[in-house]
Design an enzyme around this catalytic site. Structure first.
Site: not given
Ligand code: 3PG
Length: 209
Positions: A41, A45, A129
């Protein structure tokens, strides 16, 4: 393109990754892969995220390169164009759901409450999630979710490490866990790829419930 359930089966750990540069990201992903991690993943960011996805997409036929921290529609298209084959978001909106579908990007959406879950179910999701897992109630919360939502699979993420992961993975509604513990900042800064490979080996060997 794999569906999200298939990607979750490639765990048991999905490393949540953020990189300072594309070269750093490629080195870390290769070190993780050498340790047996096949699912990534790569978050948006940092500005390096899309570049790392581009470099890693298609690098290994048995790996799945996904994009994380998806929060806008434009990011879904950009990540798909960079080569991501699945997406992870910290939360879910109708707009994000539509953008991921339009981009053809299977999405693992973040939930934290029963209301979030009902909304995700209404949009057709069967895997989510649970974020941020430990601050939001951890294992007792996942056990409590199992009653009203028995068919929903979770990837708890947030506050989990190699010591606590087995207890999460033992739950019947947990398919895999996510976390950033495979890439400690100090090891990345020191370019200690062997340490990252060792952490990946330990994560890949974790038993599932
Ligand atoms: C995430 O975005 O999923 C989390 O930041 C990962 O949480 P951790 O750093 O506590 O593993």
């Amino acid at each position: 393109m794999k569906d999200v359930q298939t990607v979750m089966q490639m765990g048991p750990v999905i490393p949540v990754l953020a990189f300072a540069s594309v070269d750093e990201g490629v080195s870390v992903c290769k070190a993780l892969y050498d340790g047996g991690v096949k699912v990534f993943e790569i978050t948006l960011r940092t500005d390096a995220g899309l570049g790392v996805i581009e470099r890693m997409a298609g690098w290994a036929a048995d790996a799945a390169v996904g994009v994380g921290t998806l929060v806008t529609s434009a990011q879904c298209r950009a990540a798909r164009d960079a080569g991501a084959t699945f997406g992870v978001s910290p939360g879910l909106t109708a707009a994000l759901d539509a953008a991921a579908r339009d981009a053809g990007l299977p999405l693992l959406p973040g939930v934290m409450t029963p209301t979030d879950i009902v909304a995700a179910l209404a949009l057709g999701y069967r895997a989510v999630k649970f974020f941020p897992a430990v601050p939001a109630g951890g294992i007792p919360m996942l056990k409590a979710f199992h009653g009203p939502f028995p068919d929903l699979s979770f990837c708890p993420t947030g506050g989990i490490d190699v010591a606590s992961a087995p207890d999460f993975l033992a739950l019947p509604n947990v398919a895999c866990v996510g976390g950033s513990w495979l890439t400690p900042k100090a090891a990345v800064a020191a370019r200690d790829w062997r340490q990252i490979t060792r952490l990946a080996q330990a994560a890949a060997a974790l038993p599932r419930g």
